[in-house]
Design an enzyme around this catalytic site. Structure first.
Site, PDB file in Angstrom:
ATOM      1  N   ASP A 212      29.090   6.986  -5.664  1.00  0.00           N
ATOM      2  CA  ASP A 212      30.006   7.267  -4.557  1.00  0.00           C
ATOM      3  C   ASP A 212      29.403   6.626  -3.306  1.00  0.00           C
ATOM      4  O   ASP A 212      28.326   6.011  -3.357  1.00  0.00           O
ATOM      5  CB  ASP A 212      30.195   8.786  -4.405  1.00  0.00           C
ATOM      6  CG  ASP A 212      31.519   9.127  -3.723  1.00  0.00           C
ATOM      7  OD1 ASP A 212      32.196   8.215  -3.203  1.00  0.00           O
ATOM      8  OD2 ASP A 212      31.881  10.322  -3.691  1.00  0.00           O
TER       9      ASP A 212
ATOM     10  N   GLU B 134      29.740   8.142   0.269  1.00  0.00           N
ATOM     11  CA  GLU B 134      29.453   8.987   1.430  1.00  0.00           C
ATOM     12  C   GLU B 134      27.985   9.396   1.494  1.00  0.00           C
ATOM     13  O   GLU B 134      27.460   9.678   2.574  1.00  0.00           O
ATOM     14  CB  GLU B 134      30.336  10.246   1.397  1.00  0.00           C
ATOM     15  CG  GLU B 134      31.825   9.982   1.645  1.00  0.00           C
ATOM     16  CD  GLU B 134      32.578   9.590   0.379  1.00  0.00           C
ATOM     17  OE1 GLU B 134      31.929   9.267  -0.640  1.00  0.00           O
ATOM     18  OE2 GLU B 134      33.834   9.593   0.419  1.00  0.00           O
TER      19      GLU B 134
ATOM     20  N   HIS C 133      34.113   5.261  -5.415  1.00  0.00           N
ATOM     21  CA  HIS C 133      34.546   5.604  -4.060  1.00  0.00           C
ATOM     22  C   HIS C 133      35.833   4.868  -3.652  1.00  0.00           C
ATOM     23  O   HIS C 133      35.945   3.664  -3.853  1.00  0.00           O
ATOM     24  CB  HIS C 133      33.438   5.272  -3.064  1.00  0.00           C
ATOM     25  CG  HIS C 133      33.884   5.400  -1.637  1.00  0.00           C
ATOM     26  ND1 HIS C 133      34.047   6.633  -1.019  1.00  0.00           N
ATOM     27  CD2 HIS C 133      34.232   4.469  -0.713  1.00  0.00           C
ATOM     28  CE1 HIS C 133      34.462   6.438   0.223  1.00  0.00           C
ATOM     29  NE2 HIS C 133      34.590   5.149   0.434  1.00  0.00           N
TER      30      HIS C 133
ATOM     31  N   HIS D 299      28.072  13.383  -2.361  1.00  0.00           N
ATOM     32  CA  HIS D 299      28.166  14.212  -1.153  1.00  0.00           C
ATOM     33  C   HIS D 299      28.503  15.653  -1.522  1.00  0.00           C
ATOM     34  O   HIS D 299      28.974  15.933  -2.629  1.00  0.00           O
ATOM     35  CB  HIS D 299      29.250  13.660  -0.219  1.00  0.00           C
ATOM     36  CG  HIS D 299      30.571  13.510  -0.912  1.00  0.00           C
ATOM     37  ND1 HIS D 299      31.448  14.561  -1.072  1.00  0.00           N
ATOM     38  CD2 HIS D 299      31.129  12.455  -1.552  1.00  0.00           C
ATOM     39  CE1 HIS D 299      32.493  14.153  -1.758  1.00  0.00           C
ATOM     40  NE2 HIS D 299      32.326  12.878  -2.071  1.00  0.00           N
TER      41      HIS D 299
ATOM     42  N   HIS E 212      33.485  16.792   1.431  1.00  0.00           N
ATOM     43  CA  HIS E 212      34.872  16.998   0.990  1.00  0.00           C
ATOM     44  C   HIS E 212      34.852  17.152  -0.527  1.00  0.00           C
ATOM     45  O   HIS E 212      33.818  16.921  -1.166  1.00  0.00           O
ATOM     46  CB  HIS E 212      35.774  15.814   1.394  1.00  0.00           C
ATOM     47  CG  HIS E 212      35.427  14.538   0.715  1.00  0.00           C
ATOM     48  ND1 HIS E 212      34.342  13.763   1.101  1.00  0.00           N
ATOM     49  CD2 HIS E 212      35.976  13.896  -0.335  1.00  0.00           C
ATOM     50  CE1 HIS E 212      34.260  12.714   0.309  1.00  0.00           C
ATOM     51  NE2 HIS E 212      35.233  12.765  -0.578  1.00  0.00           N
TER      52      HIS E 212
ATOM     53  N   GLU F  44      32.195  17.595  -6.311  1.00  0.00           N
ATOM     54  CA  GLU F  44      32.544  16.547  -7.286  1.00  0.00           C
ATOM     55  C   GLU F  44      31.423  16.395  -8.323  1.00  0.00           C
ATOM     56  O   GLU F  44      31.685  16.181  -9.514  1.00  0.00           O
ATOM     57  CB  GLU F  44      32.779  15.224  -6.551  1.00  0.00           C
ATOM     58  CG  GLU F  44      33.996  15.274  -5.636  1.00  0.00           C
ATOM     59  CD  GLU F  44      34.099  14.091  -4.678  1.00  0.00           C
ATOM     60  OE1 GLU F  44      33.363  13.087  -4.853  1.00  0.00           O
ATOM     61  OE2 GLU F  44      34.912  14.162  -3.745  1.00  0.00           O
TER      62      GLU F  44
HETATM   63 ZN   LIG Z   1      33.640   8.745  -1.850  1.00  0.00          ZN
END
Ligand SMILES: [Zn+2]
Length: 291
Positions: free
Chosen positions: A33, A35, A85, A130, A142, A160
């Site tokens: 990802d 972030e 992402h 994240h 998020h 996630e």
């Molecule tokens: Zn992401």
């Protein structure tokens, strides 16, 4: 067309004789990802239109390469990188370590950030991850889309990294390493127990105290090598069936739309519930119930 594609995919391995001599024969899946990449602190940093996006996708690629180096040092002979992402087209293919193959773009299937994982893998690694929605002192926290305020399975709220670990667990593959901000590392350790982590930055409100990318890369390389050299330490993350998803969303429109998904039930003002004995079925429902 198919034959050409297979030849191209095989090429990186033919170009790496030293790699082919590795002893461990490990097959490793890396989900990346953005972030949680070193230095990233603002949505502009991870958006294609952001001025610094190209710099951060380069750092994202280098951070992935550090994990690949660590994996190869521990005996990995097959590595699949999944760009996870936004567009899923962030990692720079020409700058990725040629010993890995890359999965780009979204398949439309239920595995999403874990597309490509199956029972043939020995271990899963998360890079650039994240924390879940609503986490304090976390960078760009998020869960999935911005529309989700909480995702839980069988009463366990998770980021996630949590449901992606369950997808790996579905195939009996353990998650052995995760890198991201400090909050992400704490959440992954809280869920999985024994897992190697590297915090590349720490949230201070919405600001970040971050390592230099070179320092992050060294820690990731060593952490991945250490984890994969001690695979017996790690267990696949599993929960008992049936799997009951409770999904809290931000808007009435989303909840109303999601409530029409076959099998979904509205159980609160802005809450949906869905249950199945098959976890991939739950992930498919999740994809359809949120926006
Ligand atoms: Zn992401």
């Amino acid at each position: 067309m198919k034959r050409i594609a297979i030849a191209l995919l095989a090429l990186p391995f033919l170009c790496a004789p030293a790699f082919a001599q590795s002893q461990g024969n490990l097959k490793v899946f890396i989900s990346v990802d953005m972030e949680g990449i070193t230095g990233v602190v603002n949505w502009e940093d991870v958006s294609r239109t952001g001025k610094d996006y190209d710099r951060f996708r380069r750092i994202m690629t280098d951070e992935t390469n550090a994990a690949i180096e660590g994996a190869v040092a521990a005996g990995a002979t097959e590595i699949v990188v999944r760009d996870s992402h936004g567009s899923a087209r962030n990692i720079l293919p020409d700058l990725l370590d040629p010993r890995a193959r890359l999965i780009r773009d979204w398949s439309g299937g239920p595995k999403v950030m874990m597309e490509g994982v199956d029972e043939s893998f020995d271990a899963v690694i998360f890079i650039g991850y994240h924390a879940k929605a609503g986490t304090p002192d976390a960078l760009l926290e998020h869960t999935s889309s911005g529309d989700v305020t909480d995702f839980s399975i069988n009463g366990i709220s998770m980021p996630e990294a949590g449901y992606n670990s369950l997808i790996a667990g579905y195939y009996d593959v353990p998650v052995v390493f995760a890198a991201g901000d400090k909050a992400l590392c704490e959440q992954v350790e809280g869920l999985l127990g024994d897992v190697e982590t590297v915090a590349v930055k720490e949230g201070i409100g919405a600001a970040a105290l971050t390592l230099h990318p070179e320092v992050s890369h060294e820690r990731i390389r060593l952490g991945v090598q250490r984890a994969l050299s001690n695979l017996d330490r790690f267990e696949p993350f599993k929960l008992d069936a049936p799997y009951t998803l409770v999904l809290k969303l931000k808007t009435e429109e989303s909840v109303y739309r999601g409530s029409f998904f076959p099998g979904a039930e509205r159980t609160g003002d802005w809450e949906l519930r869905y249950s199945s004995d098959d976890f991939l079925d739950v992930m498919y429902a999740f994809g359809a119930m949120r926006r």
